[in-house]
Design an enzyme around this catalytic site. Structure first.
Site, PDB file in Angstrom:
ATOM      1  N   LYS A 189       0.813  -1.226   0.000  1.00 49.97           N
ATOM      2  CA  LYS A 189       0.000   0.000   0.000  1.00 49.97           C
ATOM      3  C   LYS A 189       0.845   1.274   0.000  1.00 49.97           C
ATOM      4  O   LYS A 189       0.417   2.306  -0.509  1.00 49.97           O
ATOM      5  CB  LYS A 189      -0.961   0.003   1.182  1.00 49.97           C
ATOM      6  CG  LYS A 189      -2.129  -0.949   0.958  1.00 49.97           C
ATOM      7  CD  LYS A 189      -3.267  -0.663   1.904  1.00 49.97           C
ATOM      8  CE  LYS A 189      -4.514  -1.437   1.520  1.00 49.97           C
ATOM      9  NZ  LYS A 189      -4.403  -2.873   1.884  1.00 49.97           N
ATOM     10  N   SER A 236       1.486  -9.892  -0.777  1.00 48.65           N
ATOM     11  CA  SER A 236       1.163  -8.461  -0.721  1.00 48.65           C
ATOM     12  C   SER A 236       1.507  -7.801   0.611  1.00 48.65           C
ATOM     13  O   SER A 236       1.743  -6.598   0.660  1.00 48.65           O
ATOM     14  CB  SER A 236      -0.313  -8.236  -1.045  1.00 48.65           C
ATOM     15  OG  SER A 236      -1.147  -9.021  -0.217  1.00 48.65           O
ATOM     16  N   GLU A 283      -9.714   7.246   3.403  1.00 44.13           N
ATOM     17  CA  GLU A 283     -10.539   6.277   4.110  1.00 44.13           C
ATOM     18  C   GLU A 283      -9.645   5.125   4.540  1.00 44.13           C
ATOM     19  O   GLU A 283      -8.593   4.890   3.954  1.00 44.13           O
ATOM     20  CB  GLU A 283     -11.625   5.734   3.175  1.00 44.13           C
ATOM     21  CG  GLU A 283     -11.151   4.642   2.185  1.00 44.13           C
ATOM     22  CD  GLU A 283     -10.141   5.110   1.134  1.00 44.13           C
ATOM     23  OE1 GLU A 283     -10.065   6.322   0.889  1.00 44.13           O
ATOM     24  OE2 GLU A 283      -9.426   4.252   0.580  1.00 44.13           O
TER      25      GLU A 283
HETATM   26  C1  LIG Z   1      -5.264  -3.829   1.520  1.00 45.40           C
HETATM   27  C2  LIG Z   1      -4.557  -5.116   1.257  1.00 45.40           C
HETATM   28  C3  LIG Z   1      -4.952  -5.988   0.213  1.00 45.40           C
HETATM   29  C4  LIG Z   1      -6.139  -5.747  -0.655  1.00 45.40           C
HETATM   30  O1  LIG Z   1      -6.098  -4.611  -1.449  1.00 45.40           O
HETATM   31  P1  LIG Z   1      -5.796  -4.654  -3.003  1.00 45.40           P
HETATM   32  O2  LIG Z   1      -6.094  -3.275  -3.450  1.00 45.40           O
HETATM   33  O3  LIG Z   1      -6.721  -5.672  -3.629  1.00 45.40           O
HETATM   34  O4  LIG Z   1      -4.385  -5.035  -3.194  1.00 45.40           O
HETATM   35  C5  LIG Z   1      -4.205  -7.132   0.003  1.00 45.40           C
HETATM   36  N1  LIG Z   1      -3.139  -7.437   0.779  1.00 45.40           N
HETATM   37  C6  LIG Z   1      -2.743  -6.641   1.793  1.00 45.40           C
HETATM   38  C7  LIG Z   1      -1.574  -7.036   2.608  1.00 45.40           C
HETATM   39  C8  LIG Z   1      -3.432  -5.458   2.074  1.00 45.40           C
HETATM   40  O5  LIG Z   1      -3.032  -4.672   3.084  1.00 45.40           O
END
Ligand SMILES: *Cc1c(COP(=O)(O)O)cnc(C)c1O
Length: 436
Positions: free
Chosen positions: A132, A421, A154
């Site tokens: 993010k 992610s 948000e």
């Molecule tokens: C917020 C988040 C997501 C989901 O958001 P996307 O916009 O679909 O990437 C996925 N993995 C993590 C670790 C997050 O913090």
């Protein structure tokens, strides 16, 4: 690092595959906003298009991504996880306890000596623990370039709020985060983190007191304070230009991953797997491989505890086209068009709409979508922790679980790349509760 900088600033991440002039990717996207937001959205679009053509802007972003975020994040090849799935560089199966044996049994017998390889793009190692920050930093720089001194955003679970508060602290911008009262209660630690970073956190009491309501409040604030305020949206969602802009800021993931695959593995992956909430980490990694027609791109949605209204967040499994919060896309709604409640063990995947570009790429047959249940995600979380020493975010654990399922089905020499992610420290409490 330094001498790589100008080359990276020239990377073709900006200005390819724009939506049409009205912000549509095929039948999806657009700008469904009230009259009061038309002018701010147009100012934002012009500001963004100018910034992405500005070498100084891109150079500053690259410098911060390198020295502040810690990019490039590593590409790591699993050994014990791949072996658990009957593959891996060693090709040896490794026994790993009763729970794993049960999963293996559920999958059918693992074929010893198979060469399936599983690699992880380690976004969990980025500053603040997830992808993010790539977007938050890009947009915060844009806010400053546009002369805005205050940022609103948000947040659901608080991850985007923390990334935004971080970027604002770094750049000296005032920061105001809207968060549902229910979410503030569930994610008290992230509220503390945001406040320590200098952000004001405003409690939203409207509606279900969660993410959707927080987005409405942040937009309201933006309209009321548009001369000095920038709205920093957290995923590849919302009205144009957000889906484009967020994807372009996240495309650094796919750009790095493609180069790292060629450098370290000597070939492209056969399959790229990423979890999909709003869709930003998935669009970011897919972007690097979209033009490689032989690379399968698989998005993993939250299957929750059942594909039934209110019990999941798999928009492509239970959804239909509609408009939510500024964009036309796939959403979970009932026959009267009311948004259905959603559920997932991972807060980041728990949202009723998916980014419009995903819906378009799916129509084109370029991307595929599957869903993974809460239970399988929990299993993926534990397996990665035990076999690789990595606690994944519960969101990312959905992608891990699907990669394990896939590894058991595909041809022997298949190479699977998973976008990890984020890290799972934030989820330890939820996992403990779910395992009880
Ligand atoms: C917020 C988040 C997501 C989901 O958001 P996307 O916009 O679909 O990437 C996925 N993995 C993590 C670790 C997050 O913090």
């Amino acid at each position: 690092m330094e001498n790589d900088k100008s080359a990276v600033a020239d990377r073709p991440m900006f200005g390819r595959r724009d939506p049409d002039a009205r912000g549509y990717f095929g039948a999806y996207g657009g700008r469904f906003v009230p009259e009061t937001l038309v002018a701010p959205i147009e100012e934002l679009t012009a500001g963004y298009l100018a910034a992405r053509d500005d070498r100084a802007f891109r150079g500053e972003l690259e410098t911060l991504l390198t020295h502040y975020v810690g990019r490039p994040t590593s590409l790591y090849e699993t050994r014990r996880l791949a072996a658990e799935c009957g593959g891996g560089p060693s090709g040896k199966a490794v026994g790993a306890g009763a729970a794993a044996a049960a999963t293996a049994a559920a999958r059918g017998p693992a074929k010893a000596g198979r060469g399936v390889r599983i690699l992880l793009k380690r976004e969990d190692l980025a500053h603040t623990g997830a992808h993010k920050i790539n977007n938050a930093l890009g947009q915060a720089l844009l806010a400053r370039r546009m002369g805005k001194r205050r940022v609103v955003a948000e947040t659901g679970a608080g991850q985007h709020g923390v990334a935004t508060a971080t970027a604002c602290a770094l750049l000296g911008l005032r920061c105001c985060i809207y968060m549902g009262a229910e979410d503030m209660r569930r994610q008290a630690l992230n509220v503390v983190r945001m406040r320590l970073l200098g952000a004001e956190v405003r409690e939203v009491e409207a509606g279900s007191r969660t993410l959707k309501d927080a987005i409405n409040e942040a937009m309201r604030d933006w309209v009321a304070n548009v001369t000095d305020t920038y709205y920093l949206l957290g995923s590849a969602l919302g009205p144009h230009p957000y889906p484009l802009m967020v994807r372009e800021f996240q495309s650094v993931i796919g750009y790095e991953a493609r180069r790292q695959m060629l450098d370290q593995v000597g070939r492209l992956p056969d399959v790229v797997v990423a979890c999909v909430g709003g869709g930003s980490n998935a669009m970011g990694i897919f972007d690097g491989f979209l033009e490689d027609a032989e690379v399968r791109l698989v998005g993993v949605e939250a299957g929750g505890d059942a594909i039934a209204p209110g019990r999941h967040a798999a928009r492509f499994a239970g959804g239909s086209t509609g408009v939510l919060q500024g964009t036309r896309t796939f959403i979970l709604q009932d026959e009267a068009g009311n948004i259905e409640p959603t559920h997932s063990i991972s807060a980041g995947l728990d949202y009723a709409a998916i980014g419009p570009e995903h819906a378009w790429l799916r129509d084109l047959g370029r991307t595929e979508y599957v869903h993974v249940s809460d239970a399988d995600a929990l299993e993926g979380f534990q397996t990665l922790a035990r076999l690789e020493g990595i606690l994944p975010a519960l969101e990312s654990a959905h992608a891990i679980a699907y990669a394990m399922r896939l590894a058991a089905e595909v041809a022997d020499d298949t190479v699977i790349l998973v976008n990890l992610s984020g890290r799972g420290d934030k989820d330890v409490q939820s996992v403990v509760e779910a395992l009880r």
